[in-house]
Structure formats: C-alpha cells, structure tokens
Design a protein around this motif. Sequence first.
Motif, PDB file in Angstrom:
ATOM      1  N   GLN A   1       0.818  -1.201   0.000  1.00  0.00           N
ATOM      2  CA  GLN A   1       0.000   0.000   0.000  1.00  0.00           C
ATOM      3  C   GLN A   1       0.857   1.258   0.000  1.00  0.00           C
ATOM      4  O   GLN A   1       0.575   2.235  -0.702  1.00  0.00           O
ATOM      5  CB  GLN A   1      -0.912  -0.010   1.232  1.00  0.00           C
ATOM      6  CG  GLN A   1      -2.038  -1.051   1.163  1.00  0.00           C
ATOM      7  CD  GLN A   1      -2.884  -1.064   2.417  1.00  0.00           C
ATOM      8  OE1 GLN A   1      -2.607  -0.317   3.356  1.00  0.00           O
ATOM      9  NE2 GLN A   1      -3.909  -1.913   2.412  1.00  0.00           N
ATOM     10  N   GLN A   2       1.946   1.175   0.801  1.00  0.00           N
ATOM     11  CA  GLN A   2       2.851   2.317   0.821  1.00  0.00           C
ATOM     12  C   GLN A   2       3.529   2.499  -0.533  1.00  0.00           C
ATOM     13  O   GLN A   2       3.688   3.613  -1.025  1.00  0.00           O
ATOM     14  CB  GLN A   2       3.899   2.127   1.922  1.00  0.00           C
ATOM     15  CG  GLN A   2       4.864   3.310   2.066  1.00  0.00           C
ATOM     16  CD  GLN A   2       5.858   3.079   3.187  1.00  0.00           C
ATOM     17  OE1 GLN A   2       5.777   2.070   3.884  1.00  0.00           O
ATOM     18  NE2 GLN A   2       6.758   4.014   3.368  1.00  0.00           N
ATOM     19  N   GLN A   3       3.921   1.351  -1.139  1.00  0.00           N
ATOM     20  CA  GLN A   3       4.568   1.425  -2.453  1.00  0.00           C
ATOM     21  C   GLN A   3       3.601   1.927  -3.514  1.00  0.00           C
ATOM     22  O   GLN A   3       4.001   2.619  -4.453  1.00  0.00           O
ATOM     23  CB  GLN A   3       5.119   0.055  -2.838  1.00  0.00           C
ATOM     24  CG  GLN A   3       6.273  -0.403  -1.966  1.00  0.00           C
ATOM     25  CD  GLN A   3       6.714  -1.814  -2.283  1.00  0.00           C
ATOM     26  OE1 GLN A   3       6.128  -2.454  -3.167  1.00  0.00           O
ATOM     27  NE2 GLN A   3       7.720  -2.294  -1.585  1.00  0.00           N
ATOM     28  N   GLN A   4       2.327   1.572  -3.367  1.00  0.00           N
ATOM     29  CA  GLN A   4       1.343   2.052  -4.345  1.00  0.00           C
ATOM     30  C   GLN A   4       1.225   3.574  -4.319  1.00  0.00           C
ATOM     31  O   GLN A   4       1.087   4.223  -5.344  1.00  0.00           O
ATOM     32  CB  GLN A   4      -0.013   1.420  -4.072  1.00  0.00           C
ATOM     33  CG  GLN A   4      -0.101  -0.042  -4.492  1.00  0.00           C
ATOM     34  CD  GLN A   4      -1.424  -0.671  -4.120  1.00  0.00           C
ATOM     35  OE1 GLN A   4      -2.243  -0.031  -3.462  1.00  0.00           O
ATOM     36  NE2 GLN A   4      -1.618  -1.921  -4.529  1.00  0.00           N
TER      37      GLN A   4
ATOM     38  N   ARG B   1       2.060   5.907  -7.456  1.00  0.00           N
ATOM     39  CA  ARG B   1       1.171   6.907  -8.054  1.00  0.00           C
ATOM     40  C   ARG B   1       1.927   8.188  -8.383  1.00  0.00           C
ATOM     41  O   ARG B   1       1.730   8.802  -9.446  1.00  0.00           O
ATOM     42  CB  ARG B   1       0.025   7.218  -7.089  1.00  0.00           C
ATOM     43  CG  ARG B   1      -0.991   6.096  -6.930  1.00  0.00           C
ATOM     44  CD  ARG B   1      -2.232   6.571  -6.217  1.00  0.00           C
ATOM     45  NE  ARG B   1      -3.109   5.458  -5.899  1.00  0.00           N
ATOM     46  CZ  ARG B   1      -3.154   4.845  -4.729  1.00  0.00           C
ATOM     47  NH1 ARG B   1      -2.348   5.233  -3.756  1.00  0.00           N
ATOM     48  NH2 ARG B   1      -3.991   3.836  -4.514  1.00  0.00           N
ATOM     49  N   ALA B   2       2.809   8.577  -7.419  1.00  0.00           N
ATOM     50  CA  ALA B   2       3.610   9.777  -7.669  1.00  0.00           C
ATOM     51  C   ALA B   2       4.573   9.550  -8.824  1.00  0.00           C
ATOM     52  O   ALA B   2       4.790  10.431  -9.675  1.00  0.00           O
ATOM     53  CB  ALA B   2       4.364  10.162  -6.400  1.00  0.00           C
ATOM     54  N   LEU B   3       5.178   8.319  -8.848  1.00  0.00           N
ATOM     55  CA  LEU B   3       6.110   8.027  -9.936  1.00  0.00           C
ATOM     56  C   LEU B   3       5.399   7.948 -11.273  1.00  0.00           C
ATOM     57  O   LEU B   3       5.965   8.285 -12.318  1.00  0.00           O
ATOM     58  CB  LEU B   3       6.842   6.697  -9.661  1.00  0.00           C
ATOM     59  CG  LEU B   3       7.865   6.706  -8.530  1.00  0.00           C
ATOM     60  CD1 LEU B   3       8.367   5.293  -8.284  1.00  0.00           C
ATOM     61  CD2 LEU B   3       9.039   7.613  -8.888  1.00  0.00           C
ATOM     62  N   ASN B   4       4.165   7.460 -11.252  1.00  0.00           N
ATOM     63  CA  ASN B   4       3.427   7.286 -12.496  1.00  0.00           C
ATOM     64  C   ASN B   4       3.218   8.616 -13.218  1.00  0.00           C
ATOM     65  O   ASN B   4       3.307   8.705 -14.440  1.00  0.00           O
ATOM     66  CB  ASN B   4       2.074   6.634 -12.193  1.00  0.00           C
ATOM     67  CG  ASN B   4       1.352   6.246 -13.463  1.00  0.00           C
ATOM     68  OD1 ASN B   4       1.973   5.765 -14.401  1.00  0.00           O
ATOM     69  ND2 ASN B   4       0.057   6.466 -13.503  1.00  0.00           N
ATOM     70  N   GLU B   5       2.981   9.654 -12.431  1.00  0.00           N
ATOM     71  CA  GLU B   5       2.792  10.958 -13.050  1.00  0.00           C
ATOM     72  C   GLU B   5       4.066  11.425 -13.734  1.00  0.00           C
ATOM     73  O   GLU B   5       4.033  11.985 -14.830  1.00  0.00           O
ATOM     74  CB  GLU B   5       2.354  11.957 -11.971  1.00  0.00           C
ATOM     75  CG  GLU B   5       0.986  11.614 -11.359  1.00  0.00           C
ATOM     76  CD  GLU B   5       0.627  12.558 -10.225  1.00  0.00           C
ATOM     77  OE1 GLU B   5       1.484  13.427  -9.907  1.00  0.00           O
ATOM     78  OE2 GLU B   5      -0.491  12.436  -9.669  1.00  0.00           O
TER      79      GLU B   5
END
Length: 921
Positions: free
Chosen positions: A460-463, A467-471
């Motif tokens: 969950q923490q990695q998700q 999300r931040a990395l995905n942007e």
Amino acid sequence: MKFRTRLIVGFSSILAGIVFFSIIVFSMLSVMNANMNKVVNEDYSNVNQIYIIRYELNNLARDLNFFLLNPESDERQRIIDSVGQRHDKILAAWDQILKSTPSLSQEPIMTQFQALYGNYVESTNQVLKKVEEGAKEEAINFALSTNEQNRKNLSVAIEEYKLKQEEAMADSVSVSLSSYENAVNTLILLVVSTLIVSSGIAIWVYHSVTKNLRRVTSVINNINYAGIENIPRIEVYTRDEVGDIAVAFNRMADKLEDHVEQELSYQRTLEEQSWKKAAIAEVTLLYQGVQDLHMLANAFLSEIVPKIGASHGVFYIMMDHDGERPYLKKSASYAEQVEHSLPEELQLGEGLIGQCAMDNKSIALTSVPSNYIRIGSGLGSAAPASIMILPVSSENTVLAVFEVASFTPFTGSELALLEELADTMSVPINRIRNHMKVQQLLRESQVYSEELQAQSEELQQQQEELRALNERLEEQVKQSERKSKELERSKKEIEEKNKEIMLASKYKSEFLANVSHELRTPLNSMLILSQMLAENKNGNLQPKQLEFIRTIHSSGTDLLNLINEILDLSKIESGKAELSSDITTVGECLTAAMKQFEPVALQRKIQFVLESDPGLLEQKMVIDQQKLDSIIKNLLSNAVKFTEKGNVKLSARKAEPSEIEGHPVLTILDDVLAISVTDTGIGIPKEKFDIIFEAFQQADGTTSRKFGGTGLGLSISKEFAALLGGFIRVESQVDVGSTFTLYIPMDSREWMVRLAEAEAAAASAAEKAERLEFEDNGSSEIETQSSPKVDQEQFDLLNGKKVLLVDDDMRNIYALTTFLETYGIQVHFAENGEEGIELLLEQPDTDLVLMDIMMPRMDGYEAIGKIRSMPEFEKLPIIALTAKAMKNDKEECIRAGASDYISKPVQIDQLLSLLQVWLHR
C-alpha cells in the motif's frame, strides 16, 4: 405258559410300547436336529454375512474419506477400484443371505435394504463424481451430510436385521432345548412304562432276567440329566431282548452326546466371536477424540494387554520424514522395567521388531528363554511363556509394530483378536497423522498470513509512491517516444553501415585469399629454384653468385613469413583461427626455441640462458604447439633483435595466483604455466606498453628507427595467447631491459572445456571432434610418417615413377618439373583440370597426381571429384597444392577426394616425404 411264550407275549407288549415311544422320541430328536441345523446353517451364516456387510461398509466409508482427503494421491485409481470391489462384496454377501433363506426375498427387509443401499451407492457415486469434477469442498459437505445419513440409515437397517436374525437364532435354540426336554421326558415315560410292564415279567421270569434288568436299571438311574454330555453305558453280555435294549440305549446315548457336543461347540464359537467383537468395539471407542500418536499407543496397550491376559507390551511408530531413512520410534510401553529398558529407536531389520516391520509379517515366540526378558511386579519377576509381534499396516505400508508378552500361551481367539486389532489400528494412525499434517499446514498458513499482512501494508505504501512516480513517468514516456523515433532512424543508419562493413569484410577475405595465391605462386618457383641453385650440384657457381642466390632465397623466405603473419593476423581478426591439441612437454618447447636462437645469440655475442625447475621440464602439456612456438619465437626474436649486449633469458615456472588474479579463466584452472623472456636491451617506455601490441607498431615507429621488422609479431603473439586461453604481460625500463611473460594453461583441453561451458559452443565442439576423427583415421598416419626427412637412398626409389602435375602457372610447372626430374621421375603437366583429366585418360599408368586447387575453367576440387568418379582411378594418389589462405582448406581438399595436402610455397623435403609415402605404400 412257557417262558418263551410268556416272554413273547410280555416282550411283545413291551416292544410295542417301546416302538411307539421310540417313534415319538426320534421324531422329537429329528425336530431338534432340524432346529440345530437351522441355527448353524442358516441363522449363524446370515449373522456372519451381516458382519461382512457391515465390515465392508465401514471400509468403504474409510476409503471414501481417504479419497476426499487425498484427491491427488497416487492411490486415487486404486481407491476407486477398491470402492467398486467393496460394493461387489456387499452384494455377494446379501445374495448369500437370500440363498440360505429364500423366503427372505418376500419380506419387507429385502425391499428396504435394496432401497437404502441403492441410495447409499448413488450418493457415494455422486461424491466421487464431484471429486473428479474438482469440487472437493462440495464433495466433502455432501459426504458429511447426505452420504453419511444414507450410510447411517443403511447401518440401522442392517443392525435391525442382525438383531432379528439373532432373535431367530435364539428362538431356534429355545425350540431345540424344548424338544430336547420333551425327548427326555418321553424317554423317562418310556423307561417307567417299561419298568412297570417289565416288573410283572420280571417276577414271572425273575430268575432269568433279574440280573440283566438290575444292570439296566442301575445305568438308567445313574444318568445325570443336568449334564447329559457324559451319559453312562449299559454293559449287557446276553443276546436276548434286554441286550437289544441296552444296545439301543447306548446308541441313543452316543447320538445325544454328539449332538450336545456340537451344540456346545457352536455356543463356544459364538461366545468367542461375541467376545472378540466386543473387545474390538471397546478398543475402537478409545480412538475417539485422540489426536496424538503417543496417547493412542498408550491407550491401546493399556486396554489390550490386560484384555488378552498379557503382562508386558511395547508400541513402535514408523517415522518416515522426507529425505530421511525410515525408522521405528518407541511410542508407548506397558509394564516396562528400568533394568530392562527398551531401545528408543530401531532401524528396519534390526531385531525382531525391525524384521517384522521390514517383512510386514507377524512373529510368534514360544518357549521363551528365561534370560530373554523379565516381567516383574512388586512381588517378583519371571520370564514370559509366549510373545507376539504384529505389524500395523495400510495398503502394504507398515505404520507401526507392537509386541505383547504373556506368562501363558495365547489362545486362538486372543491371536485372532490381535490380528484384527492390528488391521483396525491403521485407520486411527492415518487419521492422526493426517490431522497432524493439517495442523502443521494451519500453523504455516498463519505465518504466511502474517507475512502477507505485512507485505500488504508495504504494498500500500509502495502504491502511493508508484502513483507519484506514475505521473512523472507519463511525462518521461512522452519524451521517450520522441527519442524512440530518433533511435529508429539511427538504427536504420547503423544497419546500413553494418551491411557495408560485412561486405567490406567479405571483400577483405576474398582479397587476402587471392593475394595469398598470387604471391605464393611466384614465391614457390623462386624458393624452389633458388634452393636448387644453392645446392650447386654441378659446382659451376662462384661464391659471390651463391651469396646472391642465398640472399634471393632469404628475401623470398622473409616475404613468405610476412605473408603468413598478415594472413594469421587476418584469420584471428575474422575469427577463423583454429586450435589443435598437441601433447608435448615444457622441456620440448623450451629446448626447441633454445636450439633455434642459440646460434643467433652467439653471432651477436649475447649470452642465452635457459632457466627452469627440472621437474617442470618433464611435465606434459596439451596445447597448440605451433601457436605456442610462434609466441616464444616472436618474443625471443624481439629480445635478441633489441639487445646489443648482455643476455637474453628464457625461463618457465608455475604461475602464482596473484599474477593471474582477475583473469576470467586462468583463475579457475589447476595448472597455469608462466614463460618469461627477459633481455638487457633498449627497453620500452611505459606510455608505449599498449602500442607495441598493435599491428604494424613498434616502440620506435619512425622511419629512422634503428631496428627493422613489420611490427606484427607482438600483435600476433597477443592474439595467439588469447586463443590459447592466456595473456602476455610486459615489464620494462628504458636502457635497462624488458621482460615479456606469457601465462597459459598447461592443458588446453581444460581451457577448451571451460570456454565451451561459458559460450555453450556445443555445435563447434562436435564439428571439431568430427574433423579430428577424420584426420586421425585418414591422414594422421601419413603426416606422422612424412615428418622425418628421407635419405638419398630412399629418394632413389622414386626413379621411373610417373607423376601428372596440374597447374596453371608455368613458373611452378617449370620449378617442380626441374626438381622432380632430378630424382628420375617422369613428369607430365597440364594447365587446367580438363586437360589434366584428358592426359590422365591417355596415360592411365600414372602413379601420382599433383593437383593445384585455384585454376581457371575447372578448379582442383572439381577435377579431383571427376577423377574419383572413375573406377580405374579410385585409389590413385592425389596430392592437393593450395596457398593455405582460407579456413578449412585441408578439410575441403580431403572431402573432395584428395589423398593428402601440401601448401605453397612447397617445401622440397616435405614434398619428397609425401611422394615416398604415397608411391611406396
């Protein structure tokens, strides 16, 4: 009346009464016998079959439970087959009941059993079907509900029928006893009547019959009607009517005793079976709720040892962990003494218990020695009289072994009970083991669940981070798409350039091959003719002319060496260089180099030193000797060339691990040889250590350099060292000297194996093995024989031989013809393959053919193939002449049909050796 008349009248009356009462007694005995036969042949048999049905139903339920718990087991098909077999046994037992009691088919119990059994069979099939379809949980729920209820209903019906049969059997026994009592009463009445009638006759014939009647009366009065299994007999020695009565009575007594004995025997059998079933039921009740093997073993021994009258026992469980050898571990004991402690563990075959487990067979001991084991109590101890060791097995697999000892021999019923208990013990043991496995799996699943929970939190923490990395990645993707288009254009440009480079490499290889041929062909003539002139057989050449001739020959040799170096370097760069595995010694390699350069060193007034451990010189090497000699020759040649004073030292030693540290192959080999060439010459600056190993480079590369040379020697040596699996290291100081050290494996086969494992070059290894086998079988013998030089007397053997020379260069034809004719050889020549074949057909007595390969119109390969296709020339020796510029030239020549192979420029000694071999086979 006469006594005879009185006897006839009196005894006629008596006999009439006896006959009448005898008919009644025998009728009663027949009824009683029929009732007993019904008990034995029908009721008892039906009860037996009921036990079989109930036993098979229990086994069927056990197999079904095992199938549900182990649907993927290897025993799966066997269990399915076992279910079908047990159904067949149940139906066979029921059919046996119907056969023994035909009237049963008309009773409601028949319809009820068929309906209930049909429901149970159908639900059992549904359970199997669900398991086959993969619905394991649904199958288990169905089995625990519907199927189990059907089994219980069927068991209740069977139990009701068993009780009914037992009641019928009890009724039959009661009727039989009643018939027996009636028979006894009738017999008493008969006796009393006989006495009353006979009393008158006795008075009448007192003196004649009183004695015998007393005997009869005495015997009858002594009959114990409470225990008629032992009726006394009447002893009468007369042949009158009294004697006949005595005989009849004795026969009746015999029949009564036999019948009573049978009845008692049947009763004892029923009692034993009832006792055995009750004991099994009591022991089985102990298994309920037990979830531990040690508790099960203790409960079993505590219950069964006293029940069979034993006084000592021990229980061993088979331990069979994954990856371990099976062994027996003591799980429980009964009345164990400290001074006679039992072993905690036993291997299969160790002692009688281990042997019982290995053979899966019971072992009985009688007449046990007094010192075998002692059974003790507070009052004393004694040796047992009988010992039984029994295995507990399931599907021919031993699960446990137990042993019991008793002061008295075991009875048949006790042994039967032990056997049945051994059979039934496998069910709870398997159940407990399966339960233990389930508990272990549950514990592991809990651990995994906790780990998954922790990992879930991390995910969950990695998700959130993703999300931040995905942007950010979305923006980078857009940039990468633009760069991908640019890379695609660059890729196309690189592919075009690669095609140009491959084409240039192809042109380079073809160019080198053609240059090799064109240079070697005139060199061939020049070297042969200059060598022949240098021999000055006619003695008409002046010393100055001989010096010119030697200079010509030396210049031609230098030019040939230059060509060979350029071609060797080209082969290495193109990956076409080959390695051979020659067996030699370190001493042979060093001694050969020593002999070659000692004269040069003496001429230059330089000291030449060879240093090595004597033991090392004798060690064998498996290596490409030609390439090793080439490296040593190049290093020694440079050392001598660049040394004006001092010494040149050639040394060999085993390499230290620190010297080869970091090398990918040498560090993992057993034996690594270090060959050093040290000189006291001009030295090399450190900044030029790398340059000297480049092609056409020297430390002093200017046109004014003092020392000559092409600059290819070190470059070729470096590449050869790499091919041999090693490397060259240089240490040098200007004006002090240099040391070049070659590090190579002493066994190139080990190096090749390592290289093959690293590069997975299986196909290349197979090709090489095939080529080596072909060379060993085809030409190794010839090459070995052609290595020594042939004496002049052997050359004389060539006189009169006819040789056909096929070559398109007249200079080669002239040189070879001139040389061969000096040995009396008749030479005929042709300028191409077609003319050579025509000339060979005109002169079929030709002894040998020298065939050039590169010729116009028809080359040497095609000409050799056509010659070999002619049966008359199938065994004609053909020696191929090639420039040896390309890889596999020799193999291609041999494959085309050549007998042997020689490269240009032709060495005279080698050519003479081959001619000697092939013309005098």
